[in-house]
Design an enzyme around this catalytic site. Structure first.
Site, PDB file in Angstrom:
ATOM      1  N   GLY A  25      -8.959  -7.101   8.086  1.00  0.00           N
ATOM      2  CA  GLY A  25      -8.277  -6.133   7.214  1.00  0.00           C
ATOM      3  C   GLY A  25      -9.018  -5.892   5.921  1.00  0.00           C
ATOM      4  CG  ASP A  82     -10.221   1.189   4.232  1.00  0.00           C
ATOM      5  OD1 ASP A  82      -9.430   0.975   3.295  1.00  0.00           O
ATOM      6  OD2 ASP A  82      -9.929   1.028   5.429  1.00  0.00           O
ATOM      7  CB  SER A  91     -15.714  -4.967   9.218  1.00  0.00           C
ATOM      8  OG  SER A  91     -14.721  -4.767  10.180  1.00  0.00           O
ATOM      9  CB  SER A  92     -14.475   0.293  10.574  1.00  0.00           C
ATOM     10  OG  SER A  92     -13.534  -0.561  11.061  1.00  0.00           O
ATOM     11  CD  GLU A 133      -2.525  -1.880   1.919  1.00  0.00           C
ATOM     12  OE1 GLU A 133      -3.542  -1.167   2.031  1.00  0.00           O
ATOM     13  OE2 GLU A 133      -2.492  -2.933   1.273  1.00  0.00           O
ATOM     14  CG  HIS A 134      -0.127   2.271   5.864  1.00  0.00           C
ATOM     15  ND1 HIS A 134      -0.360   2.763   7.113  1.00  0.00           N
ATOM     16  CD2 HIS A 134      -0.493   0.962   5.893  1.00  0.00           C
ATOM     17  CE1 HIS A 134      -0.834   1.783   7.894  1.00  0.00           C
ATOM     18  NE2 HIS A 134      -0.922   0.682   7.180  1.00  0.00           N
ATOM     19  CB  THR A 135      -0.279   5.341  -0.691  1.00  0.00           C
ATOM     20  OG1 THR A 135      -1.387   4.483  -0.993  1.00  0.00           O
ATOM     21  CG2 THR A 135       1.007   4.555  -0.872  1.00  0.00           C
ATOM     22  CG  ASP A 136      -5.479   5.836   2.621  1.00  0.00           C
ATOM     23  OD1 ASP A 136      -4.519   5.774   3.421  1.00  0.00           O
ATOM     24  OD2 ASP A 136      -6.601   5.344   2.868  1.00  0.00           O
TER      25      ASP A 136
HETATM   26  C1  GLA Z   1      -6.644   1.130   6.796  1.00  0.00           C
HETATM   27  C2  GLA Z   1      -7.131   2.571   6.639  1.00  0.00           C
HETATM   28  C3  GLA Z   1      -6.963   3.057   5.205  1.00  0.00           C
HETATM   29  C4  GLA Z   1      -5.545   2.806   4.694  1.00  0.00           C
HETATM   30  C5  GLA Z   1      -5.135   1.363   4.967  1.00  0.00           C
HETATM   31  C6  GLA Z   1      -3.696   1.108   4.602  1.00  0.00           C
HETATM   32  O1  GLA Z   1      -7.451   0.245   6.094  1.00  0.00           O
HETATM   33  O2  GLA Z   1      -8.474   2.667   7.005  1.00  0.00           O
HETATM   34  O3  GLA Z   1      -7.275   4.425   5.130  1.00  0.00           O
HETATM   35  O4  GLA Z   1      -4.641   3.716   5.235  1.00  0.00           O
HETATM   36  O5  GLA Z   1      -5.308   1.023   6.335  1.00  0.00           O
HETATM   37  O6  GLA Z   1      -3.484   1.236   3.249  1.00  0.00           O
END
Ligand code: GLA
Length: 366
Positions: free
Chosen positions: A125, A174, A128-129, A37-40
Protein backbone atom coordinates in the site's frame (compact mmCIF):
# COMPACT_ATOMS: atom_id res chain seq x y z
CA UNK A 1 19.02 -0.10 1.29
CA UNK A 2 19.94 3.53 0.58
CA UNK A 3 19.67 5.24 -2.81
CA UNK A 4 23.40 5.15 -3.61
CA UNK A 5 23.63 1.42 -2.89
CA UNK A 6 20.48 0.63 -4.91
CA UNK A 7 21.79 2.65 -7.88
CA UNK A 8 25.12 0.88 -7.74
CA UNK A 9 23.44 -2.54 -7.64
CA UNK A 10 21.19 -1.67 -10.57
CA UNK A 11 24.09 -0.27 -12.58
CA UNK A 12 26.29 -3.33 -11.93
CA UNK A 13 23.45 -5.72 -12.75
CA UNK A 14 22.79 -3.86 -16.01
CA UNK A 15 26.42 -4.30 -17.06
CA UNK A 16 26.44 -7.95 -16.05
CA UNK A 17 23.18 -8.77 -17.84
CA UNK A 18 23.63 -6.70 -20.97
CA UNK A 19 27.43 -6.47 -21.25
CA UNK A 20 27.58 -2.66 -21.48
CA UNK A 21 27.13 0.40 -19.26
CA UNK A 22 23.65 2.01 -19.13
CA UNK A 23 22.93 5.33 -20.81
CA UNK A 24 21.01 6.67 -17.79
CA UNK A 25 19.97 5.67 -14.28
CA UNK A 26 16.90 7.18 -12.58
CA UNK A 27 14.74 6.40 -9.57
CA UNK A 28 11.32 7.22 -8.10
CA UNK A 29 10.02 6.80 -4.54
CA UNK A 30 6.95 5.16 -3.04
CA UNK A 31 4.72 7.17 -0.72
CA UNK A 32 2.76 7.01 2.49
CA UNK A 33 -0.51 8.91 2.70
CA UNK A 34 -1.00 10.79 5.97
CA UNK A 35 -4.65 11.81 5.47
CA UNK A 36 -7.28 11.87 2.70
CA UNK A 37 -8.05 8.42 1.34
CA UNK A 38 -10.03 7.64 -1.83
CA UNK A 39 -10.59 11.37 -2.17
CA UNK A 40 -8.32 11.82 -5.20
CA UNK A 41 -10.62 10.33 -7.87
CA UNK A 42 -13.35 12.51 -6.35
CA UNK A 43 -11.46 15.74 -7.03
CA UNK A 44 -10.62 16.06 -3.33
CA UNK A 45 -7.64 16.77 -1.07
CA UNK A 46 -4.81 14.42 -0.14
CA UNK A 47 -1.74 14.61 2.08
CA UNK A 48 0.90 12.07 1.02
CA UNK A 49 4.66 12.08 1.54
CA UNK A 50 7.38 10.32 -0.50
CA UNK A 51 9.31 7.58 1.31
CA UNK A 52 12.98 6.69 1.21
CA UNK A 53 12.00 3.45 -0.48
CA UNK A 54 12.24 3.53 -4.22
CA UNK A 55 12.47 1.91 -7.61
CA UNK A 56 15.60 2.44 -9.65
CA UNK A 57 15.90 1.85 -13.41
CA UNK A 58 18.95 1.74 -15.65
CA UNK A 59 18.29 2.09 -19.38
CA UNK A 60 20.37 1.68 -22.53
CA UNK A 61 20.07 0.63 -26.17
CA UNK A 62 19.23 -3.03 -26.86
CA UNK A 63 20.04 -5.48 -29.66
CA UNK A 64 16.49 -6.49 -30.58
CA UNK A 65 14.53 -3.92 -32.70
CA UNK A 66 10.99 -3.32 -31.39
CA UNK A 67 11.74 -5.09 -28.10
CA UNK A 68 12.84 -4.20 -24.58
CA UNK A 69 15.03 -6.67 -22.73
CA UNK A 70 14.16 -6.30 -19.06
CA UNK A 71 15.97 -7.58 -15.99
CA UNK A 72 14.46 -7.46 -12.49
CA UNK A 73 17.03 -7.59 -9.69
CA UNK A 74 14.36 -8.44 -7.13
CA UNK A 75 12.93 -11.39 -9.06
CA UNK A 76 16.32 -12.21 -10.63
CA UNK A 77 14.35 -12.69 -13.85
CA UNK A 78 14.67 -11.55 -17.44
CA UNK A 79 11.83 -10.77 -19.80
CA UNK A 80 11.65 -9.86 -23.45
CA UNK A 81 8.78 -7.51 -24.22
CA UNK A 82 7.50 -6.49 -27.67
CA UNK A 83 7.08 -2.72 -27.50
CA UNK A 84 3.85 -2.73 -29.51
CA UNK A 85 2.37 -5.55 -27.37
CA UNK A 86 -0.62 -5.64 -25.01
CA UNK A 87 -0.57 -5.94 -21.25
CA UNK A 88 0.23 -9.38 -19.91
CA UNK A 89 -0.71 -8.96 -16.22
CA UNK A 90 3.00 -8.94 -15.33
CA UNK A 91 5.29 -6.39 -13.65
CA UNK A 92 6.60 -5.60 -17.12
CA UNK A 93 3.22 -3.99 -18.01
CA UNK A 94 4.08 -0.77 -16.17
CA UNK A 95 7.22 -0.37 -18.26
CA UNK A 96 5.52 -1.36 -21.51
CA UNK A 97 2.63 1.06 -20.83
CA UNK A 98 5.15 3.83 -20.14
CA UNK A 99 6.89 3.23 -23.49
CA UNK A 100 3.55 3.37 -25.31
CA UNK A 101 2.20 6.45 -23.52
CA UNK A 102 5.37 8.46 -22.92
CA UNK A 103 5.13 12.04 -24.23
CA UNK A 104 8.85 11.76 -25.03
CA UNK A 105 7.84 9.51 -27.89
CA UNK A 106 10.56 6.86 -27.79
CA UNK A 107 11.10 5.00 -31.06
CA UNK A 108 9.08 1.81 -30.56
CA UNK A 109 10.89 0.20 -33.49
CA UNK A 110 14.27 0.53 -31.74
CA UNK A 111 15.67 -1.89 -29.13
CA UNK A 112 16.19 -1.16 -25.40
CA UNK A 113 17.64 -2.80 -22.29
CA UNK A 114 16.41 -1.95 -18.80
CA UNK A 115 17.44 -3.20 -15.36
CA UNK A 116 15.00 -2.59 -12.49
CA UNK A 117 15.77 -2.75 -8.77
CA UNK A 118 13.54 -1.86 -5.84
CA UNK A 119 13.75 -1.24 -2.11
CA UNK A 120 9.96 -0.85 -2.10
CA UNK A 121 7.86 -3.87 -1.09
CA UNK A 122 4.96 -4.71 -3.41
CA UNK A 123 1.40 -4.96 -2.05
CA UNK A 124 2.25 -2.90 1.05
CA UNK A 125 0.00 0.00 0.00
CA UNK A 126 2.92 2.37 -0.49
CA UNK A 127 2.65 2.78 -4.27
CA UNK A 128 5.12 0.41 -5.84
CA UNK A 129 3.13 0.64 -9.11
CA UNK A 130 3.21 4.44 -9.23
CA UNK A 131 6.95 4.43 -8.44
CA UNK A 132 7.54 1.97 -11.29
CA UNK A 133 5.53 4.13 -13.70
CA UNK A 134 7.28 7.35 -12.67
CA UNK A 135 10.72 5.69 -12.82
CA UNK A 136 9.93 4.20 -16.26
CA UNK A 137 8.80 7.58 -17.64
CA UNK A 138 11.87 9.28 -16.16
CA UNK A 139 14.12 6.59 -17.68
CA UNK A 140 12.54 7.06 -21.11
CA UNK A 141 12.82 10.86 -20.80
CA UNK A 142 16.50 10.59 -19.82
CA UNK A 143 17.16 8.20 -22.71
CA UNK A 144 15.57 10.73 -25.08
CA UNK A 145 17.93 13.38 -23.69
CA UNK A 146 15.55 15.14 -21.28
CA UNK A 147 17.31 15.02 -17.89
CA UNK A 148 14.81 17.34 -16.18
CA UNK A 149 11.32 16.40 -17.36
CA UNK A 150 8.43 18.41 -15.90
CA UNK A 151 7.44 16.53 -12.67
CA UNK A 152 3.73 17.40 -12.98
CA UNK A 153 3.63 16.14 -16.58
CA UNK A 154 5.36 12.91 -15.47
CA UNK A 155 2.72 12.46 -12.73
CA UNK A 156 -0.15 12.99 -15.19
CA UNK A 157 1.33 10.55 -17.70
CA UNK A 158 2.08 7.96 -15.04
CA UNK A 159 -1.58 8.09 -14.00
CA UNK A 160 -2.54 7.69 -17.64
CA UNK A 161 -0.45 4.50 -17.80
CA UNK A 162 -2.30 3.17 -14.74
CA UNK A 163 -5.77 4.22 -16.01
CA UNK A 164 -5.46 3.44 -19.70
CA UNK A 165 -2.88 0.65 -19.98
CA UNK A 166 -3.20 -1.19 -16.66
CA UNK A 167 -6.94 -0.45 -16.40
CA UNK A 168 -6.95 0.70 -12.75
CA UNK A 169 -9.28 3.72 -12.35
CA UNK A 170 -7.06 5.36 -9.69
CA UNK A 171 -6.67 9.06 -8.94
CA UNK A 172 -3.43 11.01 -9.26
CA UNK A 173 -2.20 11.02 -5.64
CA UNK A 174 0.41 8.27 -5.84
CA UNK A 175 2.02 9.35 -9.10
CA UNK A 176 2.00 12.99 -7.95
CA UNK A 177 3.60 12.18 -4.59
CA UNK A 178 6.27 10.08 -6.30
CA UNK A 179 7.06 12.60 -9.03
CA UNK A 180 6.53 15.97 -7.36
CA UNK A 181 6.91 15.31 -3.61
CA UNK A 182 9.88 16.23 -1.41
CA UNK A 183 11.37 13.89 1.19
CA UNK A 184 10.36 14.55 4.79
CA UNK A 185 7.68 17.04 3.82
CA UNK A 186 3.95 16.39 3.58
CA UNK A 187 2.48 17.24 0.16
CA UNK A 188 -0.90 18.93 0.37
CA UNK A 189 -2.51 18.42 -3.03
CA UNK A 190 -5.80 19.63 -4.44
CA UNK A 191 -6.41 16.85 -6.95
CA UNK A 192 -8.94 18.88 -8.92
CA UNK A 193 -6.84 21.94 -9.59
CA UNK A 194 -3.47 20.19 -9.11
CA UNK A 195 -2.41 23.05 -6.83
CA UNK A 196 -0.01 21.85 -4.18
CA UNK A 197 1.92 23.04 -1.18
CA UNK A 198 4.53 21.45 1.08
CA UNK A 199 3.90 21.29 4.82
CA UNK A 200 6.53 20.50 7.49
CA UNK A 201 6.45 17.36 9.63
CA UNK A 202 6.42 17.57 13.43
CA UNK A 203 9.90 18.15 14.91
CA UNK A 204 9.19 16.13 18.07
CA UNK A 205 7.04 13.33 16.62
CA UNK A 206 7.60 10.71 13.96
CA UNK A 207 5.35 9.12 11.36
CA UNK A 208 5.97 5.37 11.31
CA UNK A 209 4.86 3.33 8.29
CA UNK A 210 4.15 -0.23 9.39
CA UNK A 211 3.31 -3.01 6.93
CA UNK A 212 0.50 -5.13 8.35
CA UNK A 213 1.73 -8.23 6.55
CA UNK A 214 -1.61 -8.46 4.70
CA UNK A 215 -0.88 -7.97 1.01
CA UNK A 216 -3.32 -5.53 -0.50
CA UNK A 217 -4.63 -6.05 -3.99
CA UNK A 218 -6.67 -3.39 -5.73
CA UNK A 219 -7.20 -5.16 -9.01
CA UNK A 220 -9.85 -7.56 -7.69
CA UNK A 221 -12.60 -5.04 -8.32
CA UNK A 222 -13.19 -3.56 -4.84
CA UNK A 223 -11.38 -0.32 -5.71
CA UNK A 224 -13.35 0.04 -8.94
CA UNK A 225 -16.54 -0.66 -7.03
CA UNK A 226 -15.81 2.28 -4.69
CA UNK A 227 -15.28 4.53 -7.72
CA UNK A 228 -18.67 3.44 -9.12
CA UNK A 229 -20.41 3.96 -5.78
CA UNK A 230 -19.05 7.52 -5.62
CA UNK A 231 -20.31 8.17 -9.15
CA UNK A 232 -23.69 6.84 -8.16
CA UNK A 233 -23.66 9.11 -5.07
CA UNK A 234 -23.03 12.05 -7.42
CA UNK A 235 -26.02 11.04 -9.56
CA UNK A 236 -28.27 10.87 -6.52
CA UNK A 237 -26.99 14.25 -5.33
CA UNK A 238 -27.36 15.77 -8.79
CA UNK A 239 -23.69 16.83 -8.98
CA UNK A 240 -20.79 16.02 -11.30
CA UNK A 241 -18.16 15.41 -8.61
CA UNK A 242 -18.10 14.94 -4.84
CA UNK A 243 -15.85 17.99 -4.80
CA UNK A 244 -19.05 20.03 -5.18
CA UNK A 245 -20.15 19.03 -1.67
CA UNK A 246 -18.38 19.43 1.67
CA UNK A 247 -18.72 18.52 5.32
CA UNK A 248 -21.30 21.36 5.50
CA UNK A 249 -23.62 19.26 3.31
CA UNK A 250 -23.84 16.21 5.56
CA UNK A 251 -27.64 16.46 5.97
CA UNK A 252 -28.08 16.45 2.22
CA UNK A 253 -25.63 13.56 1.88
CA UNK A 254 -27.23 11.49 4.64
CA UNK A 255 -30.63 12.00 2.97
CA UNK A 256 -29.63 10.01 -0.15
CA UNK A 257 -29.25 6.95 2.09
CA UNK A 258 -27.75 3.56 1.24
CA UNK A 259 -24.15 2.82 0.50
CA UNK A 260 -23.84 6.04 -1.50
CA UNK A 261 -24.44 8.17 1.61
CA UNK A 262 -21.73 6.29 3.49
CA UNK A 263 -19.18 6.62 0.71
CA UNK A 264 -19.87 10.32 0.14
CA UNK A 265 -19.77 10.97 3.91
CA UNK A 266 -16.29 9.45 4.09
CA UNK A 267 -15.07 11.52 1.15
CA UNK A 268 -16.29 14.90 2.38
CA UNK A 269 -15.19 14.32 5.98
CA UNK A 270 -11.75 13.05 4.89
CA UNK A 271 -11.39 16.12 2.65
CA UNK A 272 -12.07 18.28 5.71
CA UNK A 273 -9.58 16.25 7.75
CA UNK A 274 -6.87 16.98 5.16
CA UNK A 275 -7.58 20.72 5.43
CA UNK A 276 -7.52 20.53 9.25
CA UNK A 277 -4.41 18.31 9.14
CA UNK A 278 -2.46 20.83 7.08
CA UNK A 279 -3.28 23.51 9.65
CA UNK A 280 -2.16 21.15 12.45
CA UNK A 281 1.15 20.50 10.65
CA UNK A 282 1.75 24.21 10.12
CA UNK A 283 1.00 25.07 13.74
CA UNK A 284 2.90 22.05 15.13
CA UNK A 285 -0.19 20.58 16.76
CA UNK A 286 0.61 16.85 16.74
CA UNK A 287 -2.18 15.94 19.16
CA UNK A 288 -4.84 17.31 16.88
CA UNK A 289 -3.25 15.66 13.82
CA UNK A 290 -3.30 12.34 15.70
CA UNK A 291 -7.01 12.69 16.40
CA UNK A 292 -7.70 13.35 12.72
CA UNK A 293 -5.83 10.15 11.82
CA UNK A 294 -7.97 8.10 14.18
CA UNK A 295 -11.18 9.66 12.84
CA UNK A 296 -9.98 8.96 9.32
CA UNK A 297 -9.38 5.31 10.15
CA UNK A 298 -12.87 4.95 11.62
CA UNK A 299 -14.37 6.60 8.57
CA UNK A 300 -12.47 4.17 6.31
CA UNK A 301 -13.71 1.30 8.46
CA UNK A 302 -17.37 2.24 8.94
CA UNK A 303 -18.27 4.40 5.96
CA UNK A 304 -15.88 3.41 3.18
CA UNK A 305 -15.51 -0.21 4.35
CA UNK A 306 -11.96 -0.67 3.07
CA UNK A 307 -10.17 -1.80 6.23
CA UNK A 308 -9.56 -5.42 7.28
CA UNK A 309 -9.57 -7.00 10.75
CA UNK A 310 -5.76 -7.02 10.85
CA UNK A 311 -5.36 -3.28 10.17
CA UNK A 312 -8.23 -2.46 12.58
CA UNK A 313 -6.47 -4.42 15.32
CA UNK A 314 -3.09 -2.88 14.55
CA UNK A 315 -4.53 0.64 14.71
CA UNK A 316 -6.18 -0.12 18.05
CA UNK A 317 -3.01 -1.65 19.49
CA UNK A 318 -0.82 1.13 18.08
CA UNK A 319 -2.84 3.62 20.12
CA UNK A 320 -2.83 1.43 23.22
CA UNK A 321 0.95 1.24 22.98
CA UNK A 322 1.31 5.01 23.15
CA UNK A 323 0.80 6.34 19.60
CA UNK A 324 -1.21 9.55 19.38
CA UNK A 325 -2.61 8.75 15.94
CA UNK A 326 -2.92 5.72 13.64
CA UNK A 327 -4.79 4.81 10.48
CA UNK A 328 -4.72 2.44 7.55
CA UNK A 329 -3.00 4.15 4.63
CA UNK A 330 -3.29 3.78 0.84
CA UNK A 331 -5.83 1.95 -1.27
CA UNK A 332 -6.83 -0.32 1.59
CA UNK A 333 -7.97 -3.92 2.08
CA UNK A 334 -4.73 -4.55 3.97
CA UNK A 335 -1.35 -3.00 3.24
CA UNK A 336 0.18 -0.59 5.74
CA UNK A 337 -0.82 1.60 8.64
CA UNK A 338 0.74 4.98 9.40
CA UNK A 339 1.23 5.92 13.02
CA UNK A 340 2.17 9.13 14.83
CA UNK A 341 4.46 8.60 17.84
CA UNK A 342 6.38 10.96 20.13
CA UNK A 343 10.04 10.90 19.13
CA UNK A 344 11.39 9.54 22.41
CA UNK A 345 8.95 6.60 22.30
CA UNK A 346 9.68 5.55 18.71
CA UNK A 347 12.32 2.82 19.32
CA UNK A 348 10.36 1.25 22.13
CA UNK A 349 7.07 1.44 20.22
CA UNK A 350 8.56 -0.24 17.13
CA UNK A 351 10.09 -2.99 19.22
CA UNK A 352 6.89 -3.64 21.17
CA UNK A 353 4.70 -3.69 18.06
CA UNK A 354 6.91 -5.95 15.96
CA UNK A 355 7.43 -8.35 18.88
CA UNK A 356 3.74 -8.56 19.55
CA UNK A 357 2.85 -8.78 15.83
CA UNK A 358 5.76 -10.62 14.18
CA UNK A 359 4.04 -10.46 10.77
CA UNK A 360 4.44 -6.64 10.75
CA UNK A 361 7.46 -4.72 9.40
CA UNK A 362 8.53 -1.15 10.06
CA UNK A 363 9.00 0.26 6.55
CA UNK A 364 9.85 3.86 7.33
CA UNK A 365 10.25 6.39 10.13
CA UNK A 366 9.98 10.09 9.15
C1 GLA B 1 -4.57 3.91 -4.41
C2 GLA B 1 -4.76 4.76 -5.66
C3 GLA B 1 -4.78 6.25 -5.32
C4 GLA B 1 -5.77 6.54 -4.20
C5 GLA B 1 -5.54 5.59 -3.03
C6 GLA B 1 -6.58 5.76 -1.95
O1 GLA B 1 -3.31 4.10 -3.86
O2 GLA B 1 -3.73 4.51 -6.58
O3 GLA B 1 -5.11 6.99 -6.47
O4 GLA B 1 -7.09 6.51 -4.65
O5 GLA B 1 -5.56 4.23 -3.45
O6 GLA B 1 -6.50 7.00 -1.36
Amino acid sequence: MDTAMLRQNVSESFEKQFGTAPTAIVSAPGRVNLLGEHTDYNGGFVLPMPLNLEICIAIGPGPNPGHAELYSLNFDARADVALDGDKADEWTDFILGSFQLSPHEPDLKAGYCLAVGSSLPMGAGISSSAALEVASLRAIAAYQGDKTPDPVAIAKNARKVENEFIGMPCGIMDQFASSVGTHNMALFLDTQRLDYELAPLFPDHRFITLHSGVTHKLTDGSYEQRVKECNSACEKLGIASLREVSADDLDRINAIGGVEAKRARHVVTDNQRVLDGVEALKSGNAESFGKLMVQSHLSQKNDYEITVDETDTLVEMALQMGAIGARQTGGGFGGSIVVLVKEELVDRWCEDMTTRFPETTVLAIN
